[in-house]
Design a protein around this motif. Sequence first.
Motif, PDB file in Angstrom:
ATOM      1  N   ARG A 223       0.841  -1.193   0.072  1.00 52.63           N
ATOM      2  CA  ARG A 223      -0.015  -0.025  -0.037  1.00 52.63           C
ATOM      3  C   ARG A 223       0.842   1.409   0.012  1.00 52.63           C
ATOM      4  O   ARG A 223       2.009   1.155   0.498  1.00 52.63           O
TER       5      ARG A 223
ATOM      6  N   LYS B  56      -1.771  13.002  -5.105  1.00 46.94           N
ATOM      7  CA  LYS B  56      -2.426  13.366  -3.392  1.00 46.94           C
ATOM      8  C   LYS B  56      -3.058  14.734  -3.427  1.00 46.94           C
ATOM      9  O   LYS B  56      -2.516  15.783  -3.968  1.00 46.94           O
TER      10      LYS B  56
ATOM     11  N   SER C 117      -6.212  10.767   2.788  1.00 43.38           N
ATOM     12  CA  SER C 117      -6.110   9.536   3.721  1.00 43.38           C
ATOM     13  C   SER C 117      -6.258   8.223   3.038  1.00 43.38           C
ATOM     14  O   SER C 117      -6.028   7.356   3.694  1.00 43.38           O
ATOM     15  N   ASP C 118      -6.209   8.409   1.765  1.00 47.17           N
ATOM     16  CA  ASP C 118      -6.267   7.006   0.858  1.00 47.17           C
ATOM     17  C   ASP C 118      -5.045   6.517   0.687  1.00 47.17           C
ATOM     18  O   ASP C 118      -3.911   7.032   0.979  1.00 47.17           O
ATOM     19  N   LYS C 119      -4.951   4.962   0.533  1.00 51.92           N
ATOM     20  CA  LYS C 119      -3.817   4.309   0.340  1.00 51.92           C
ATOM     21  C   LYS C 119      -3.808   3.445  -0.936  1.00 51.92           C
ATOM     22  O   LYS C 119      -4.882   2.667  -0.780  1.00 51.92           O
ATOM     23  N   ASP C 120      -3.260   3.745  -2.132  1.00 52.72           N
ATOM     24  CA  ASP C 120      -3.320   3.010  -3.143  1.00 52.72           C
ATOM     25  C   ASP C 120      -3.094   1.336  -3.107  1.00 52.72           C
ATOM     26  O   ASP C 120      -1.975   1.263  -2.105  1.00 52.72           O
TER      27      ASP C 120
ATOM     28  N   ASN D  82      -8.235  12.715  -1.441  1.00 51.50           N
ATOM     29  CA  ASN D  82      -7.598  11.248  -1.314  1.00 51.50           C
ATOM     30  C   ASN D  82      -6.383  11.456  -0.330  1.00 51.50           C
ATOM     31  O   ASN D  82      -5.716  10.395  -0.284  1.00 51.50           O
TER      32      ASN D  82
ATOM     33  N   LYS E  88      -7.544  -7.812   0.145  1.00 52.87           N
ATOM     34  CA  LYS E  88      -6.872  -6.729   0.569  1.00 52.87           C
ATOM     35  C   LYS E  88      -5.949  -6.974   1.661  1.00 52.87           C
ATOM     36  O   LYS E  88      -4.932  -6.248   1.694  1.00 52.87           O
TER      37      LYS E  88
ATOM     38  N   THR F  75       0.648   5.931  -0.502  1.00 51.48           N
ATOM     39  CA  THR F  75      -0.272   7.179  -0.766  1.00 51.48           C
ATOM     40  C   THR F  75      -0.243   7.467  -2.102  1.00 51.48           C
ATOM     41  O   THR F  75       0.793   7.095  -2.913  1.00 51.48           O
TER      42      THR F  75
ATOM     43  N   PRO G 213      -6.276   2.581  -7.259  1.00 50.10           N
ATOM     44  CA  PRO G 213      -6.925   3.549  -6.341  1.00 50.10           C
ATOM     45  C   PRO G 213      -7.660   2.667  -5.321  1.00 50.10           C
ATOM     46  O   PRO G 213      -8.257   1.895  -5.561  1.00 50.10           O
ATOM     47  N   GLU G 214      -7.549   3.196  -3.882  1.00 50.27           N
ATOM     48  CA  GLU G 214      -8.401   2.576  -2.931  1.00 50.27           C
ATOM     49  C   GLU G 214      -9.784   2.178  -3.146  1.00 50.27           C
ATOM     50  O   GLU G 214     -10.385   1.200  -3.119  1.00 50.27           O
ATOM     51  N   LYS G 215     -10.558   3.302  -3.686  1.00 50.91           N
ATOM     52  CA  LYS G 215     -11.753   3.133  -3.965  1.00 50.91           C
ATOM     53  C   LYS G 215     -12.222   2.117  -5.265  1.00 50.91           C
ATOM     54  O   LYS G 215     -13.541   1.843  -5.211  1.00 50.91           O
TER      55      LYS G 215
END
Length: 647
Positions: free
Chosen positions: A537, A543, A549-552, A547, A643, A539, A616-618
């Motif tokens: 994972r 950024k 706080s997301d982590k790819d 996003n 995951k 960032t 991407p996380e989403k």
Amino acid sequence: MNLTEKDKEIIKKCLDEGKPIPSIYKQKLFNTEDTEFVEATKDYKLVYKGKARKEDIIANTPAAPLQKIRSFNSDNQFKDDWSNMLIFGDNLLALKAIYEDQQGPNLYKTKNKIKLVYIDPPFATKQDFMKDREKAYRDKIIGAQFIEFLRKRLILLREILADDGSIFVHLDWKKGHYIKAILDEIFGEHNFKNEIIWNYYGPGSPHMKQYNRKHDNIYWYSKSNEWIFNADMVRTAHDEKTKGNFKEGLRGSGFIDGEYEIPDGKVPEDHWLMAIAGRYPKDGIKRVGYPTEKPLPLLERIILGSSNEGDIVLDAFGGSGITACASEYLNRKWIALDCGKMSIYTIQSRLCKMKGIMFNEFLSGRPREVKGNEFTLYHSGIYDNQLILQMEWEHYRPFVAQLFGVRISEHKVHSLKVDGYIGVNSAYIWDYPNQKNLLLDEEYVKTLHEALGGRAGDKFYVIAPISSLSFMQDEIKHGNTTYVFLKVPLSVLMALINKGEPGALKQPASETDVNEVMDAIGFDFISQPLVKVNYKRATPDNKDLFNASDKDFIIEITEFKSNTLAYDPEDFENFETFSMVMVDTNYNGEYFHLNEVYWADKIFDTEAEKAIVRIPEKAFTGEKMMIIFMDKYGNELKVIRTKKDFA
């Protein structure tokens, strides 16, 4: 023949120097009142370098037998044991396999059943087409090479087409006129039914320097003086189209999703192919952005007009699968072929996703659920050797016979029953499925020679898996007979190596080369590539506030080498044969649904010697992700990750 000595001297000099004879001498050399000569020369044909005779193409094109890989939607089978066919492989070799099957056992039940062929072949331009600001593909086959490439396939398509069948060939302004001449030769100018103009662009820009190139040409030929044309269907379909709602001034190639108004209550002439508003769901068979994808309404109209429910529709350049989807929706059986793995996965995903979707009936407007009939994936020309060895005898025997070009014709040589011939020599197929534990050694060859009573001729072929043979040599001689051992699969691979063609059906490494695999002809056997991967994972690169706080999810490939039956990994540089990574971010455990393709040229860092895929996380929406690592030979490594596997 009124030739002077001077005439003869000039003609002889031209012949000696390989120059054309001046036209002035043609009347003197040939009697123009010779009716046979006049009849033979009044015809016109397209002539170019490398043009083969039709008879030679049919005779010399090898057949690549169809290897069944797996079936989908098996809970909804056809009552007559038919299964729709999705074929991965070189379409020329696969078409020859279908042709030979029609001449013999008709195992695939296609003889006189393929009522409609639609093909949208590459247009041979080397030009990058644009779709949604993304490069589509660049055609690699140009000039005479392209014409002969397509002509070979058209010859076989005509042979397998039903007597009352039709073919629609979709081309553009660059090569259409050449192929029209070829179609006249193959199908007969008297069977030319129509040139259909498909208009897909609107007014030009203020800065244009020429008239718009705003249409494709679709050439329609019948095979004979009998053909299917459902005039009422086509007329009704047109009427239904005019009831749709369209946005004023909108120009496009077919797919519309949503409600639009008809300007002044009328539909512009070039909107006859547009979709009825609201008929398409947000998922299923809508446009998927595949290079050069055609709209569903175009295929619906062709299929409705030139086939009936239950007929077989064939598309030799499957691409995005829109022909198969339209056939499925309109209750036709179908066969789709393509030599690109990305195409095969796209078609597979679309068809599986169609099942259970509600549509408004094309003509009546009534809601109807798409059944999602059974279809089977076959390989033709690139095979899984382990699946060959797992076949039952009744399937194994015809498969390897076709693989090695055996003409099945059972006969006896002395007291031994053999399977057929390779050329004029007898061929014997070892019953591996029922004799898996037996090993053929040199003593067996002696026993075989005795059983044949010395009557096997100059050559006698034995076909067996390499694992069943205890000796390395390919030929053993006894008496006047040379026993030639064709080993599954090694002999096929060695033949390819000798021709300089190991690794058939090369896959592209960039989106611009999607069509490059069209050049490939040959056989190969599947072998998983060697891949070293780190899953982690990180960032996002881009950024921002949304996003932060997301982590790819990161797929970091540090080593990629092909490991084929013909070559060792050490024969390749790292990443030399890397093609692409395909991802299903919501893997359902049943089939791979293609979400995204990551091309080698986009993700490989030459300096760092690694390739990186960022998801991407989403975008990782499911519990599991299936990742397919593909090499340039169509070999793939499939892995499933959750995951938690990304550290």
